[in-house]
Scaffold this motif. Structure first.
Motif, PDB file in Angstrom:
ATOM      1  N   ALA A  84     -16.275  34.023  -3.491  1.00  0.00           N
ATOM      2  CA  ALA A  84     -16.669  32.627  -3.744  1.00  0.00           C
ATOM      3  C   ALA A  84     -16.838  31.910  -2.417  1.00  0.00           C
ATOM      4  O   ALA A  84     -17.822  31.182  -2.203  1.00  0.00           O
ATOM      5  CB  ALA A  84     -15.618  31.940  -4.607  1.00  0.00           C
ATOM      6  N   SER A  85     -15.898  32.154  -1.491  1.00  0.00           N
ATOM      7  CA  SER A  85     -16.000  31.459  -0.210  1.00  0.00           C
ATOM      8  C   SER A  85     -17.168  32.018   0.621  1.00  0.00           C
ATOM      9  O   SER A  85     -17.941  31.275   1.210  1.00  0.00           O
ATOM     10  CB  SER A  85     -14.626  31.555   0.485  1.00  0.00           C
TER      11      SER A  85
ATOM     12  N   THR B  32     -11.999  35.523  -4.931  1.00  0.00           N
ATOM     13  CA  THR B  32     -11.801  34.339  -4.076  1.00  0.00           C
ATOM     14  C   THR B  32     -12.568  34.501  -2.768  1.00  0.00           C
ATOM     15  O   THR B  32     -13.243  33.565  -2.307  1.00  0.00           O
ATOM     16  CB  THR B  32     -10.279  34.173  -3.767  1.00  0.00           C
TER      17      THR B  32
ATOM     18  N   ALA C 216     -19.957  29.646  -3.376  1.00  0.00           N
ATOM     19  CA  ALA C 216     -20.170  29.449  -4.817  1.00  0.00           C
ATOM     20  C   ALA C 216     -18.880  29.000  -5.495  1.00  0.00           C
ATOM     21  O   ALA C 216     -17.788  29.110  -4.925  1.00  0.00           O
ATOM     22  CB  ALA C 216     -20.667  30.752  -5.436  1.00  0.00           C
ATOM     23  N   ASN C 217     -19.028  28.531  -6.727  1.00  0.00           N
ATOM     24  CA  ASN C 217     -17.912  28.033  -7.528  1.00  0.00           C
ATOM     25  C   ASN C 217     -16.964  29.188  -7.908  1.00  0.00           C
ATOM     26  O   ASN C 217     -17.420  30.234  -8.396  1.00  0.00           O
ATOM     27  CB  ASN C 217     -18.501  27.378  -8.785  1.00  0.00           C
ATOM     28  N   ALA C 218     -15.657  28.988  -7.696  1.00  0.00           N
ATOM     29  CA  ALA C 218     -14.687  30.077  -7.872  1.00  0.00           C
ATOM     30  C   ALA C 218     -14.666  30.598  -9.318  1.00  0.00           C
ATOM     31  O   ALA C 218     -14.670  31.810  -9.558  1.00  0.00           O
ATOM     32  CB  ALA C 218     -13.293  29.607  -7.460  1.00  0.00           C
ATOM     33  N   LYS C 219     -14.679  29.654 -10.292  1.00  0.00           N
ATOM     34  CA  LYS C 219     -14.647  30.092 -11.696  1.00  0.00           C
ATOM     35  C   LYS C 219     -15.939  30.863 -12.032  1.00  0.00           C
ATOM     36  O   LYS C 219     -15.913  31.905 -12.690  1.00  0.00           O
ATOM     37  CB  LYS C 219     -14.494  28.874 -12.617  1.00  0.00           C
ATOM     38  N   GLY C 220     -17.050  30.339 -11.549  1.00  0.00           N
ATOM     39  CA  GLY C 220     -18.354  30.989 -11.800  1.00  0.00           C
ATOM     40  C   GLY C 220     -18.357  32.406 -11.261  1.00  0.00           C
ATOM     41  O   GLY C 220     -18.811  33.344 -11.934  1.00  0.00           O
ATOM     42  N   VAL C 221     -17.845  32.596 -10.050  1.00  0.00           N
ATOM     43  CA  VAL C 221     -17.843  33.940  -9.440  1.00  0.00           C
ATOM     44  C   VAL C 221     -16.934  34.872 -10.234  1.00  0.00           C
ATOM     45  O   VAL C 221     -17.276  36.039 -10.470  1.00  0.00           O
ATOM     46  CB  VAL C 221     -17.427  33.852  -7.946  1.00  0.00           C
ATOM     47  N   ARG C 222     -15.786  34.335 -10.689  1.00  0.00           N
ATOM     48  CA  ARG C 222     -14.852  35.165 -11.470  1.00  0.00           C
ATOM     49  C   ARG C 222     -15.534  35.639 -12.767  1.00  0.00           C
ATOM     50  O   ARG C 222     -15.485  36.811 -13.126  1.00  0.00           O
ATOM     51  CB  ARG C 222     -13.618  34.337 -11.802  1.00  0.00           C
TER      52      ARG C 222
END
Ligand code: SAM
Length: 319
Positions: free
Chosen positions: A41-42, A38, A46-52
Motif C-alpha cells: 500500500a505504501s 502494508t 494506495a489505500n490499505a484496505k483496497g490493497v488488502r
C-alpha cells in the motif's frame, strides 16, 4: 442469478483485478521482491484496505500466492507483461464491424513492439506441454527453433538432451527476451541466437535434425505457412523432423483463440490438422499421427519426417 451472467461478471472482475494490480505497480513490485499488504500500500501509494482486498482476490484467482509472514508473490514470474495485450479486447466490436484487426501482430513492426513483452508469459503457458513434446520427439543434436520467443519448446528439448545445440531464430528485438529465458534456464552453452525475419532474411546455411515451429503458424495465412514449411524442410538432415506445436479448430479453447487471432492478425487462423499434414507431405515429409500435448487451449504436436537417407537420392540439401 443466471449462471451465464454470473460467469460474465466473474470474468470482468477477474480482468479488473489483474489490471488494477498491474496499473498500481503491485504485480511488478512483488515480481521483484515479495512484500506484505502494508508495504505494498505504501509502495504503490494506495489505500490499505483496497490493497488488502485486492490481494485476497488475486490469491483467490491464483494470480498471487501468500507466503508465510504475510508476504505475497506472483504465482508465475513476468505476469504483468501480458497486460498490454488485454486492452485489444476493447476493440472487438469495431473489428467485428469492420474486419480490421485492432493490432497486426503478424507484421514484423508490431511483433517487434509487442512480443518482447509477452513471450515470457506465453512460454509459461506451455511449460508442461513443452516437457511432453520433449519426451515424445526423438533426441536431436541440432535444433532450429523458428519464432522462438522465450523458447519454451527448445529449452525443454535442450534440457531433455544436454548434447543438443539449439539455434533460436526470432526478430532482433525479441531475441533479448529469448536470451533472458535461456540464461534463466542455465542453458546458454547449448544455444546460439539468430536475429532474422524468417520470411525476408536468408535461412541459415546449416542443416538440422529438428526444426520447431511452436505457436507460430497460426499467425499467418495458409499459403504463407505452406511456403515456410516447404522452405524449412530443405534444411532438415536425412532422418530429421519438422515439429509444429499449434492449436487446431474444434478443440477445447479453440473458438476464443480464433476470435483473438481475428482481433490481432490480418490473416492468422487455427489451421485444420489435415492442412498441416498436407503442407508437410507437399514438402516431401512423412507425417505421423498428431499427438495432443495440451488440454486447454488444446495444442497438437504435428510432425513430418525427412525419410530420405544420404545415399538414397535425398532431394534435400545437406549443408
Ligand atoms: C506466438 S509467439 C510464439 C513464441 C514461442 N515459439 C512460443 O511458443 O511461446 C510468435 C513468435 O514469432 C516471432 N515472429 C513473428 N514474426 C516473425 C518473423 N517474421 N520472423 C521471425 N520471428 C517472427 C515473434 O517475435 C514471436 O516470438
Amino acid at each position: 442469478m443466471n449462471s451465464a451472467l454470473f460467469n460474465l461478471n466473474a470474468a470482468a472482475a477477474r480482468l479488473a483485478t489483474f489490471s488494477a494490480a498491474v496499473q498500481l505497480g503491485l504485480l511488478d513490485a512483488i515480481d521483484r521482491e515479495p512484500a506484505t499488504a502494508t508495504e505494498l500500500a505504501s509502495r504503490c501509494g494506495a489505500n490499505a484496505k483496497g490493497v488488502r482486498l485486492l490481494l485476497a482476490a488475486l490469491v483467490a484467482e491464483e494470480i498471487v500466492t501468500e507466503l508465510p509472514g504475510g508476504r505475497y508473490q506472483p504465482t508465475e514470474p513476468g505476469m504483468a507483461s501480458l497486460h498490454p495485450v488485454l486492452p485489444m479486447w476493447d476493440h472487438l466490436t469495431e473489428t467485428v464491424r469492420t474486419g480490421v484487426p485492432a493490432v497486426d501482430m503478424d507484421t514484423p513492426d508490431t511483433a517487434t513492439e509487442m512480443y518482447p513483452q509477452v513471450v515470457t508469459s506465453l512460454a509459461a503457458m506451455w511449460l508442461e506441454a513443452a516437457d511432453r513434446a520433449a519426451v515424445i520427439l526423438p533426441p536431436a543434436s541440432s535444433i532450429l527453433d523458428v519464432g522462438a520467443g522465450a523458447a519454451p519448446w527448445s529449452i525443454a528439448l535442450a534440457r531433455e538432451n544436454p548434447e543438443s545445440q539449439v539455434t533460436a531464430l526470432d526478430l532482433p528485438a525479441v531475441l533479448v527476451s529469448t536470451r533472458r529465458a535461456v540464461s534463466a534456464a542455465g542453458l546458454v552453452g547449448q544455444f546460439t541466437f539468430l536475429p532474422a525475419n524468417v520470411f525476408h532474411d536468408p535461412l541459415p546455411e546449416c542443416s538440422y535434425d529438428l526444426i520447431v515451429l511452436g505457436q507460430f503458424c497460426h499467425l499467418f495465412d495458409a499459403a504463407t505457412c505452406a511456403d515456410l514449411i516447404s522452405r524449412l524442410s530443405q534444411l532438415l538432415n536425412p532422418g530429421g523432423q519438422l515439429a509444429i506445436m499449434d492449436g487446431v479448430p474444434g478443440r477445447p479453447g479453440a473458438a476464443v483463440y480464433e476470435l483473438s487471432l481475428y482481433l490481432r492478425t490480418k490473416e492468422g487462423a487455427l489451421h485444420p490438422l489435415a492442412e498441416y499434414e498436407r503442407w508437410l507431405r507437399d514438402a516431401g515429409l512423412t507425417t505421423k499421427t498428431p499427438v495432443d500435448i495440451n488440454a486447454e487451449p488444446a495444442i497438437m504436436l504435428i510432425t513430418g519426417d525427412n525419410q530420405n537417407t544420404p545415399t538414397g537420392g535425398n532431394p534435400h540439401r545437406t549443408r
